[in-house]
Design an enzyme around this catalytic site. Structure first.
Site, PDB file in Angstrom:
ATOM      1  CE  LYS A   1      -2.564  -1.374   3.543  1.00  0.00           C
ATOM      2  NZ  LYS A   1      -3.621  -1.377   4.578  1.00  0.00           N
TER       3      LYS A   1
ATOM      4  CG  ASP B   1      -9.564  -0.748   4.953  1.00  0.00           C
ATOM      5  OD1 ASP B   1      -9.362  -1.066   3.778  1.00  0.00           O
ATOM      6  OD2 ASP B   1      -8.757  -0.983   5.862  1.00  0.00           O
TER       7      ASP B   1
ATOM      8  N   GLY C   1     -18.868 -17.071   1.220  1.00  0.00           N
ATOM      9  CA  GLY C   1     -18.253 -16.344   2.328  1.00  0.00           C
ATOM     10  C   GLY C   1     -19.163 -15.213   2.772  1.00  0.00           C
TER      11      GLY C   1
ATOM     12  N   PRO D   1      -1.356 -15.608  -6.540  1.00  0.00           N
ATOM     13  CG  PRO D   1       0.771 -14.782  -6.020  1.00  0.00           C
ATOM     14  CD  PRO D   1       0.043 -16.074  -6.291  1.00  0.00           C
ATOM     15  N   GLY D   2      -1.784 -12.077  -7.554  1.00  0.00           N
ATOM     16  CA  GLY D   2      -1.729 -11.203  -8.718  1.00  0.00           C
ATOM     17  C   GLY D   2      -3.076 -10.829  -9.295  1.00  0.00           C
ATOM     18  N   GLY D   3      -4.165 -11.246  -8.668  1.00  0.00           N
ATOM     19  CA  GLY D   3      -5.478 -10.925  -9.191  1.00  0.00           C
ATOM     20  C   GLY D   3      -6.187  -9.860  -8.380  1.00  0.00           C
ATOM     21  CB  VAL D   4      -8.738 -10.206  -5.691  1.00  0.00           C
ATOM     22  CG1 VAL D   4      -9.468  -9.294  -4.712  1.00  0.00           C
ATOM     23  CG2 VAL D   4      -9.740 -10.917  -6.594  1.00  0.00           C
TER      24      VAL D   4
ATOM     25  CG  LEU E   1     -38.198  53.438  26.385  1.00  0.00           C
ATOM     26  CD1 LEU E   1     -39.535  53.648  25.685  1.00  0.00           C
ATOM     27  CD2 LEU E   1     -38.396  52.717  27.708  1.00  0.00           C
TER      28      LEU E   1
ATOM     29  CB  SER F   1     -18.897 -23.086   6.739  1.00  0.00           C
ATOM     30  OG  SER F   1     -19.609 -22.445   7.793  1.00  0.00           O
TER      31      SER F   1
ATOM     32  CD  GLN G   1      -3.367  -4.833   7.179  1.00  0.00           C
ATOM     33  OE1 GLN G   1      -3.485  -3.895   6.403  1.00  0.00           O
ATOM     34  NE2 GLN G   1      -3.728  -6.062   6.858  1.00  0.00           N
TER      35      GLN G   1
ATOM     36  CB  THR H   1     -35.333  56.869  24.087  1.00  0.00           C
ATOM     37  OG1 THR H   1     -35.640  55.488  23.817  1.00  0.00           O
ATOM     38  CG2 THR H   1     -35.680  57.693  22.858  1.00  0.00           C
TER      39      THR H   1
END
Length: 876
Positions: free
Chosen positions: A33, A102, A149, A249-252, A359, A174, A77, A357
């Site tokens: 990040k 987040d 999920g 890895p490398g996608g989402v 007042l 599940s 985190q 005045t």
């Protein structure tokens, strides 16, 4: 695939990442990040808390970031790797929803669940998944989508996001029976179950879009670490059936980081849009005036109040810049001036009046009505700034002292009867000074020089140190030393022995008046402390002035008054913002609202806005002090003067019978009498001439009463225009609210467009007697001034002390233009007697007391010094 994010090189976007502990996976994600933020020009910082961090420490760090306007995004985190128990839900909800990039707080989650996608932050992983689906060209609308999920980070928000994008969504977890069958019906499959290779390739529908959010480790002896990263989907088999599939890895993962950066940029843009200079978006209240008109209290209670926190936000104040003071008021921190330093000031309008005045003629009502008309009816940023009313004025015949009718500050009972703490703090500071003086006078005769020195400069860890105020005193005495041990016996004696003359001590009332004036004139906390250090509290037997700094209490006074320096934000009946702050006595000062309140208001309204303030008394009594004292101190220059007049008061100045508060008005005031009124207009012309002395356009506001006739009102306006005013208009805002001051607001707006020709009445470098003559002759119309022997002696003493460059403040009756409160006609060719002089060094004012012709035979004096005043006799 997505292109590289746009770099924001000329913007100032800031993001904070907070971690607890030292987890390897968290550190890896944070580093990703930070790198991504640096690549696109976001200033990202990492707050690292140890494993020993407590929940309170985590919450304290979050609160600090919430209150920092320079930070636009905060990421906590997860998980929080602490040896102490920490409530994750409490921590995520502690993040301000405006900085929750987040998207994990309950507020943002609730907005997403309700379909409010524009005002919430969408969690980064689901948002990234949607962007990946979009890149395939497949529309989610109408498609069968299965989400596996139900976590708060992925599954639950993914379901809501897809639902509000018109997909038919099935959530699995599940406990779902026959998961394979559910997956087989999915046109789009999103998996975030956290279980390695849960979804088998044969389950996937042919041509489906598969988004794998899982990150898991499985054993692999061929890898150096003995393990490899896989997703929740068996990639090799699923890619044979899927139309599109994300790798792990490398996608989402990278897309999550990109969405995080996008949310930070969005947060910064929202902040800049909300607080950028420009038109406010205030929710003004629509008034429905009743006939017959109810009492002021009934009107105040009949309209609901807008939340004061909402008003603060609407005028551009940050949450860290305000402090709640009850339910309907906010204290505004002076630090806001530093943030708005580059913001141009708005237009500055002074409302004053003819001699009233007993007042009252509705000067405060016109002030508030003008602000209401500018804001609620002309849609111009407008602020009113008035001084805190005293209980005496609130219970007086004039009414609540904060406007009236449909132009008043609400809630009326709070602003009138429950002060905002300014006077209490000033009283406490004054009491501290009096007690310190008494203690000094007592102990300087009881102890030796050595004992007093050790009391004033105590030992700490075996050493003695001078305080800053003590170092200043040494410098004042010409002792260029900073080590207490190096002072000689004679120097120690000079340092600790003030030799206060018991008969020349400042009393409580004078100290209170000067400290309130200082509070009102100070522009910052530093300015306040510097002024307090100069307050003269006594005179020594050797005619030396003794200050609070000599006593060593200037710092303590500043601490006592720190909270009182913050102006109090309130609102009018229509929702126009108002600052109510300080109540300097017009007897020794200038009788206006504080410099700080005016300065903050002028910054908040912006260059096209207006700040409307007022004098306590009439134009001749207080307007001159406003210009020559307050404006000199603040550096501000007004743009327009509004002069309030009434038919009733002008008839009185034309020779009408006396008006006594609490008794019925004589018939001359309730019946048309043009002859009496025209004679009284000479007073109006005299006040107009005085207002124009400073080079400013003057607008006359005629506050109308039900007994006024059309011919009388036309005569007043005609006479005012003949006197050279910019315009003269009728005002009915007491009965109609801001709508009744609309003509006044339009006239003021036009007058403010004229080029500024403002100038002071005199230069400070002029000899004091010349300054006095300038004020007396130009403002009071006198032929000359005459100082009593006592006034001459004291003036010479003060000039010898170096106070000749202070502005002068002449104290005379506010009941007439001359020094006789009973003579209402415009006086000419008379001599103004000055019977006493007093200097207020901290306030920077040289005050002169006049005597009125109907005063008692006993000569009035300043209540400043107790006992004998003969100490001034040798000053020449």
């Amino acid at each position: 695939m997505l292109g590289k994010p746009t770099r924001h090189s000329n913007c100032h976007f800031r993001q904070q990442d907070l971690t607890v502990g030292d987890r390897e996976d968290s550190n890896l994600y944070i580093s990703m990040k930070l790198k991504a933020a640096a690549d696109i020009g976001i200033d990202a910082n990492h707050i690292r808390l140890p494993k020993t961090a407590t929940e309170d420490e985590v919450l304290w760090n979050i609160e600090a970031v919430n209150d920092n306007p320079a930070v636009h995004g905060l990421i906590v985190q997860l998980p929080l790797d602490s040896i102490n128990q920490i409530d994750t839900e409490k921590v995520t909800n502690a993040v301000s929803p405006d900085k929750d990039v987040d998207g994990l707080s309950s507020i943002n989650a609730g907005k997403l669940a309700r379909g409010d996608l524009r005002s919430c932050f969408i969690p980064c992983t689901p948002n990234g998944c949607m962007e990946l689906i979009k890149q395939t060209g497949v529309s989610v609308s109408g498609k069968n989508v299965v989400v596996i999920g139900r976590s708060k980070i992925v599954g639950a928000p993914m379901h809501d996001l897809l639902l509000w994008n018109h997909a038919t969504v099935t959530s699995c977890h599940s406990k779902t029976l026959d998961l394979a069958a559910q997956v087989g019906r999915a046109d789009i499959l999103v998996v975030g179950a956290g279980k390695a290779e849960l979804v088998k390739g044969e389950w996937v529908k042919k041509g489906a879009v598969v988004i794998d959010c899982g990150i898991n480790h499985i054993p692999d002896s061929s890898k150096p670490a003995g393990k490899r990263v896989v997703g929740d989907v068996h990639y090799l088999s699923a890619k044979e059936r899927a139309g599109y599939i994300t790798p792990v890895p490398g996608g989402v993962g990278p897309m999550t980081v990109v969405m995080l950066m996008e949310n930070t940029v969005k947060s910064a843009k929202r902040f800049l849009q909300m607080y950028k200079p420009g038109k406010w978006n205030i929710s003004y209240r629509k008034l429905k005036p009743l006939k017959p008109q109810p009492s002021d209290v009934q009107i105040s209670c009949s309209y609901p109040r807008n939340p004061i926190g909402q008003l603060a936000k609407e005028v551009g104040l940050l949450s860290k810049e305000v402090e709640p003071y009850g339910r309907t008021r906010l204290k505004v921190r002076v630090e806001v001036l530093k943030r708005l330093d580059k913001q141009p000031n708005g237009k500055y309008v002074l409302v004053t009046g003819i001699t009233p005045t007993p007042l009252g003629e509705g000067q405060s009502t016109i002030t508030l009505g003008l602000a209401q008309a500018l804001g609620a009816h002309l849609n111009i940023n407008a602020f009113a700034s008035i001084q805190q009313p005293s209980p005496l004025s609130s219970f007086g015949i004039k009414g609540c002292a904060v406007g009236g009718g449909y132009s008043q500050i609400i809630p009326m009972e709070e602003v009138s009867l429950q002060p905002s703490g300014d006077s209490e703090a000033v009283s406490a500071a004054s009491s501290l000074l009096v007690d310190t003086i008494i203690a000094y006078c007592h102990y300087q005769t009881k102890y030796s020089d050595k004992v007093l020195f050790d009391l004033l400069v105590p030992f700490r860890d075996g050493h003695q140190y001078f305080s800053p105020s003590q170092l200043n005193r040494l410098q004042k005495l010409g002792i260029e030393k900073s080590d207490p041990l190096t002072l000689t016996e004679q120097e120690i004696r000079r340092f600790i022995r003030l030799d206060i003359n018991p008969d020349a001590r400042t009393d409580f009332a004078s100290l209170k008046n000067e400290i309130m004036a200082i509070l009102s004139l100070s522009s910052s906390a530093e300015d306040l402390q510097n002024r307090l250090a100069k307050v003269v509290v006594a005179i020594s037997r050797y005619e030396e002035l003794i200050t609070t700094e000599d006593l060593g209490v200037s710092g303590a006074l500043a601490l006592l008054l720190n909270n009182a320096l913050k102006p109090c934000l309130m609102q009018t009946l229509e929702g126009t913002p108002v600052f109510v702050h300080t109540s300097p006595s017009a007897d020794i000062a200038y009788g206006n609202a504080s410099v700080v309140a005016d300065k903050i208001a002028l910054k908040l309204v912006g260059p096209q806005g207006f700040v409307v303030t007022e004098t306590l008394h009439s134009a001749d009594a207080d307007m001159e002090k406003f210009f020559n004292i307050k404006c000199r101190s603040s550096g501000l220059q007004p743009d327009v003067v509004v002069l309030v007049a009434t038919v009733r008061a002008l008839k009185m100045h034309g020779g009408g019978p006396g008006i006594t508060a609490g008794f019925p008005l004589p018939k001359q005031y309730s019946e048309e009498n043009l002859k009496l009124l025209e004679k009284g207009c000479a007073h109006l012309k005299g006040q107009v001439e005085k207002a124009r002395t400073y080079g400013l356009p003057v607008v006359v506001a005629v506050n109308t009463f039900s007994s006024d006739t059309k011919a009388e009102l036309e005569l007043v306006c005609s006479q005012a225009r003949q006197a050279g005013v910019f315009d003269a208009v009728l005002c009915t805002n007491w009965s109609d609210g801001g709508a009744g001051a609309l003509a006044l607001a339009q006239a003021v707006q036009k007058a403010a467009e004229l080029p500024s020709q403002f100038h002071y009445l005199y230069e400070l470098e002029l000899p004091v007697i010349k300054k006095i003559q300038k004020v007396a002759q130009n403002i009071y119309g006198v032929k000359d001034v005459e100082l009593s022997p006592k006034a001459k002696e004291k003036l010479a003493f003060y000039m010898k002390q170096g106070f000749g460059n202070f502005p002068v403040c002449i104290m005379k009756t506010q009941s007439s233009l001359g020094n006789d409160p009973e003579k209402k006609i415009v006086p000419t060719d008379f001599t103004l007697p000055i019977i006493d002089v007093q200097v207020f060094v901290g306030a920077g004012i040289l005050s002169l007391l006049t005597v009125t012709t109907n005063d008692c035979s006993e000569e009035p004096t300043w209540p400043c010094f107790h006992g004998n005043n003969d100490l001034y006799s040798n000053s020449q």
